[in-house]
Design an enzyme around this catalytic site. Structure first.
Site, PDB file in Angstrom:
ATOM      1  N   GLU A  77       0.830  -1.203   0.000  1.00 60.36           N
ATOM      2  CA  GLU A  77       0.000   0.000   0.000  1.00 60.36           C
ATOM      3  C   GLU A  77       0.871   1.262   0.000  1.00 60.36           C
ATOM      4  O   GLU A  77       1.786   1.388   0.807  1.00 60.36           O
ATOM      5  CB  GLU A  77      -0.934   0.019   1.221  1.00 60.36           C
ATOM      6  CG  GLU A  77      -1.883  -1.166   1.299  1.00 60.36           C
ATOM      7  CD  GLU A  77      -2.937  -1.167   0.182  1.00 60.36           C
ATOM      8  OE1 GLU A  77      -3.052  -0.164  -0.527  1.00 60.36           O
ATOM      9  OE2 GLU A  77      -3.628  -2.202   0.026  1.00 60.36           O
ATOM     10  N   ARG A  87     -17.852  -0.539   5.279  1.00 59.10           N
ATOM     11  CA  ARG A  87     -18.789  -1.365   4.492  1.00 59.10           C
ATOM     12  C   ARG A  87     -19.615  -2.271   5.405  1.00 59.10           C
ATOM     13  O   ARG A  87     -20.781  -2.567   5.135  1.00 59.10           O
ATOM     14  CB  ARG A  87     -17.953  -2.202   3.510  1.00 59.10           C
ATOM     15  CG  ARG A  87     -18.688  -3.194   2.648  1.00 59.10           C
ATOM     16  CD  ARG A  87     -17.713  -3.957   1.744  1.00 59.10           C
ATOM     17  NE  ARG A  87     -16.692  -4.713   2.453  1.00 59.10           N
ATOM     18  CZ  ARG A  87     -16.865  -5.950   2.962  1.00 59.10           C
ATOM     19  NH1 ARG A  87     -18.008  -6.570   2.826  1.00 59.10           N
ATOM     20  NH2 ARG A  87     -15.869  -6.560   3.587  1.00 59.10           N
ATOM     21  N   CYS A 140      -8.282  -1.337   8.135  1.00 55.99           N
ATOM     22  CA  CYS A 140      -6.871  -1.347   7.711  1.00 55.99           C
ATOM     23  C   CYS A 140      -6.391   0.051   7.340  1.00 55.99           C
ATOM     24  O   CYS A 140      -5.324   0.486   7.777  1.00 55.99           O
ATOM     25  CB  CYS A 140      -6.666  -2.299   6.531  1.00 55.99           C
ATOM     26  SG  CYS A 140      -6.741  -4.027   7.027  1.00 55.99           S
ATOM     27  N   HIS A 164      -1.383  -5.593   2.301  1.00 58.57           N
ATOM     28  CA  HIS A 164      -2.602  -6.401   2.283  1.00 58.57           C
ATOM     29  C   HIS A 164      -2.293  -7.776   1.708  1.00 58.57           C
ATOM     30  O   HIS A 164      -1.596  -7.891   0.694  1.00 58.57           O
ATOM     31  CB  HIS A 164      -3.693  -5.728   1.430  1.00 58.57           C
ATOM     32  CG  HIS A 164      -4.673  -4.931   2.241  1.00 58.57           C
ATOM     33  ND1 HIS A 164      -4.928  -3.600   2.000  1.00 58.57           N
ATOM     34  CD2 HIS A 164      -5.473  -5.293   3.288  1.00 58.57           C
ATOM     35  CE1 HIS A 164      -5.844  -3.183   2.869  1.00 58.57           C
ATOM     36  NE2 HIS A 164      -6.193  -4.178   3.654  1.00 58.57           N
TER      37      HIS A 164
HETATM   38  N1  PCA Z   1      -8.651  -6.361   6.709  1.00 58.51           N
HETATM   39  C1  PCA Z   1      -9.609  -5.298   6.871  1.00 58.51           C
HETATM   40  C2  PCA Z   1      -9.582  -4.963   8.342  1.00 58.51           C
HETATM   41  C3  PCA Z   1      -8.862  -6.066   9.007  1.00 58.51           C
HETATM   42  C4  PCA Z   1      -8.253  -6.829   7.931  1.00 58.51           C
HETATM   43  O1  PCA Z   1      -7.480  -7.780   8.058  1.00 58.51           O
HETATM   44  C5  PCA Z   1      -9.384  -4.114   5.942  1.00 58.51           C
HETATM   45  O2  PCA Z   1      -8.812  -4.288   4.850  1.00 58.51           O
HETATM   46  O3  PCA Z   1      -9.728  -2.990   6.286  1.00 58.51           O
END
Ligand code: PCA
Length: 212
Positions: A77, A87, A140, A164
């Site tokens: 990211e 969401r 996140c 991610h």
């Molecule tokens: N993914 C979510 C929140 C916690 C996670 O592991 C996100 O992408 O916001």
């Protein structure tokens, strides 16, 4: 000795498992540099736990990791935005819509990790990966933004990044059509990122077309 705080999230959205914590947990103590921390998937508490740990540990690098179900490969990211637009409710039942992470903060922060260099290292190790210019608007991104905001105000200014991870194969079975990556590859990818952060080096200013 460089200290790296590596965080993963607890499961959310009815999943029994979160690849981020599974991979982060596997790297506890890696190269005598990594402290692994599980964060709650909640607005507020996740950042509070992170901040308390950062102040106690004083790491040079904060590398936060989360699940992005439906994405293929590892997402490095680049940007954290000052927006929450949930969401689904978080694990405490809160679902903020259209509110800033920090009303006094800037619209966005960039990752302070050399994301293009890290991307080339992942690819050199045959790990599927890409740069991402949106960490979403859920927990996140909230944590990533909050960590960036915290870090720039700390005297030692730790570097901050967010990664991610895709679904694990056992999760993808319940989401037909979603890509997955085995846990061993996800752990190898985070290990590769830590190795290259420990090795140091500048960002590579390649065009996005070269690195994608
Ligand atoms: N993914 C979510 C929140 C916690 C996670 O592991 C996100 O992408 O916001």
């Amino acid at each position: 000795m460089t200290q790296i705080l590596l965080t993963g999230f607890e499961p959310f959205d009815a999943e029994p498992i979160n690849p981020s914590w599974e991979a982060v947990k596997a790297l506890a103590g890696y190269r005598d540099a990594v402290t692994s921390l599980m964060l709650p998937c909640t607005f507020g508490q996740s950042l509070q736990v992170l901040e308390d740990t950062v102040r106690a540990l004083e790491p040079q690098v904060i590398l936060a990791v989360g699940q992005a179900g439906g994405r293929r490969g590892i997402s490095l990211e680049k940007v954290a935005i000052n927006l929450i637009d949930a969401r689904i409710p978080d694990n405490a039942g809160h679902q903020p819509i259209d509110v800033p992470v920090n009303p006094k903060g800037p619209a966005a922060y960039f990752s302070t990790l050399p994301v293009k260099r890290l991307l080339t290292e992942l690819k050199a190790n045959r790990l599927e990966a890409q740069l991402s210019f949106s960490a979403g608007t859920y927990v996140c991104n909230y944590l990533f933004y909050g960590a960036c905001h915290l870090a720039q105000a700390l005297p030692w200014q730790p570097q901050v990044g967010f990664v991610h991870l895709p679904y694990l194969p056992q999760q993808a079975e319940r989401h037909p059509g979603s890509p997955a990556m085995p846990l061993a590859q996800q752990v190898a990818a985070l290990g590769c990122l830590i190795d290259s952060l420990l090795a140091g080096g500048e960002e590579l200013h390649l065009s996005a077309g070269t690195t994608h």
